[in-house]
Design an enzyme around this catalytic site. Structure first.
Site, mmCIF file in Angstrom:
data_model
loop_
_atom_site.group_PDB
_atom_site.id
_atom_site.type_symbol
_atom_site.label_atom_id
_atom_site.label_comp_id
_atom_site.label_asym_id
_atom_site.label_seq_id
_atom_site.Cartn_x
_atom_site.Cartn_y
_atom_site.Cartn_z
ATOM 1 N N SER A 178 0.826 -1.200 0.000
ATOM 2 C CA SER A 178 0.000 0.000 0.000
ATOM 3 C C SER A 178 0.874 1.269 0.000
ATOM 4 C CB SER A 178 -0.948 -0.087 1.208
ATOM 5 O OG SER A 178 -1.873 0.938 1.196
ATOM 6 N N HIS A 380 -7.641 -5.399 -0.073
ATOM 7 C CA HIS A 380 -6.448 -4.659 0.317
ATOM 8 C C HIS A 380 -5.738 -5.231 1.545
ATOM 9 C CE1 HIS A 380 -4.096 -1.060 -0.359
ATOM 10 N NE2 HIS A 380 -4.077 -0.836 0.943
#
Ligand SMILES: *[C@@H]1O[C@H](CO)[C@@H](O)[C@H](O)[C@H]1NC(C)=O
Length: 404
Positions: A178, A380
């Site tokens: 990320s 995610h």
């Protein structure tokens, strides 16, 4: 969809009102913490509990931030393969993200078992790196005046230089999750001389282009970015979600209850996405995640959603003129990134869509491969917390690094 939005706005208002009315700057809140049965364990404690070698390392950046990073110098019985791995956590994460689920499950231990000298970064402002040579994070608002731009320009190069100096290696095997990848792209484009210090970079769920972001919560925020930044500024909120802050304390009390659990899962799902098959919500280490960051870091991401660009912080027309000598913030020049890059991504990530990844990949001069996770529900957070992360992702990382 409309009702979802209304619920979201309602929830956000509750959240905001906490910020505005609460003494959100200080860590001493009005919340009564339920006594926890187990002592909070740091990254160091957790690595020591598994009988792996571990070192506590301090790195000072040119602008005075003191980063507390961690190192597993080799496998349990001294096995070494001569390579150095550097793992960089995402927004509001910390070094614990890479070791929390223990040997055979967490990437930090898996790479150590393979013989890597494993370094776990912590960027400015998180649980471990709330520290500065002059500024006090509790009282000096200047401490929080940075975004992931400064992390990419100061923190990551300082960490990498420290690693190279201590280990004598000429390049690191870098994994970023990320924001841990965002800061790589910032560094490698702003300071191209660092490309040769990267043997290979692997981006997990990279946050660069956010034009197709799906998260309804973040869309609402992006639509009224100016209002939110003004609201936070007036309320004197500069630090976002510190692990001992008000909001996290609320989450820790509310999420374990039956209704709270559904609510928290849905909020987390709508924020970033995860697969219910992969991630057991009750396993999310709320005592470590979120690990805190600056409000401005978050606003810089929010700006990307609207601008559809990967560019520097937008200070408004006159602010930009002063800072950059032009009315809009300059783009990061991805053409300067010469380090080899692999991307591992998924379809159910709320923060980007396949188109965003394709755009990024196409612009990278030394692109290697982009690998799509076949589980269509993979999101995610599953890169860290998914039960199949070792099988789907970490094995792949070991193979890619092994070939280089
Ligand atoms: C700040 O960094 C110094 C090392 O330079 C360390 O000794 C100290 O414990 C750190 N303080 C905090 C609060 O982390």
């Amino acid at each position: 969809m409309q009702s979802v939005n209304l619920v979201l706005i309602g929830l956000l208002s509750i959240v905001m009102s906490r910020f505005v009315s609460g003494k959100s700057k200080s860590h001493s809140s009005g919340i009564k913490h339920s006594p926890s049965k187990v002592r909070w364990k740091s990254t160091i404690d957790m690595i020591e509990d598994e009988n792996y070698p571990v070192e506590n390392v301090y790195v000072t950046t040119p602008d005075g931030y003191i980063l507390n990073i961690h190192r597993i110098p080799h496998a349990k019985y001294g096995r070494r393969n001569g390579k150095v791995a550097y793992l960089q956590h995402g927004a509001s994460g910390s070094s614990s993200d890479w070791i929390y689920f223990g040997p055979k499950n967490a990437l930090g231990f898996i790479l150590a078992d393979e013989g890597y000298d494993v370094w776990l970064g912590n960027t400015r402002g998180n649980t471990y790196s709330r520290n500065h040579t002059i500024l006090n994070p509790d009282t000096d608002v200047e401490f929080w005046d940075y975004t992931w731009h400064e992390m990419g320009v100061f923190d990551i190069p300082s960490i990498i230089d420290h690693i190279l100096e201590k280990t004598g290696t000429d390049g690191v095997y870098y994994v970023g999750h990320s924001q841990g990848s965002t800061v790589f792209y910032v560094m490698a484009s702003m300071k191209p001389e660092y490309n040769k210090k990267i043997k290979t970079h692997i981006s997990l769920a990279p946050i660069v282009y956010l034009s197709h972001l799906k998260s309804p919560i973040l869309r609402v925020l992006a639509a009224s970015e100016k209002h939110f930044s003004e609201l936070f500024r007036r309320a004197g909120v500069y630090e976002l979600l510190p692990n001992r802050g008000d909001l996290v304390a609320i989450a820790k009390e509310v999420c374990p209850s039956i209704i709270g659990n559904v609510l928290c899962q849905n909020i987390l799902y709508m924020l970033v996405g995860f697969s219910p098959k992969q991630m057991n919500f009750n396993r999310v280490p709320l005592d470590h995640m979120p690990a805190g960051t600056g409000m401005k870091v978050f606003m810089h991401f929010i700006q990307e959603i609207r601008s559809k660009k990967f560019c520097r912080y937008d200070y408004g027309t006159s602010g930009n003129m002063k800072k950059y000598g032009q009315t809009s913030p300059p783009n990061y020049d991805l053409k300067k990134i010469t380090a080899p890059v692999y991307i591992i991504y998924s379809e159910n990530d709320m923060l980007y869509a396949t188109e965003d990844i394709e755009k990024l990949f196409k612009e990278l001069p030394n692109r290697q491969e982009k690998l799509l996770i076949t589980d269509r529900l993979w999101g995610h957070l599953d890169f860290l917390y998914g039960k199949d992360a070792p099988k789907f992702v970490y094995n792949e990382i070991v193979m890619i690094f092994g070939q280089q």
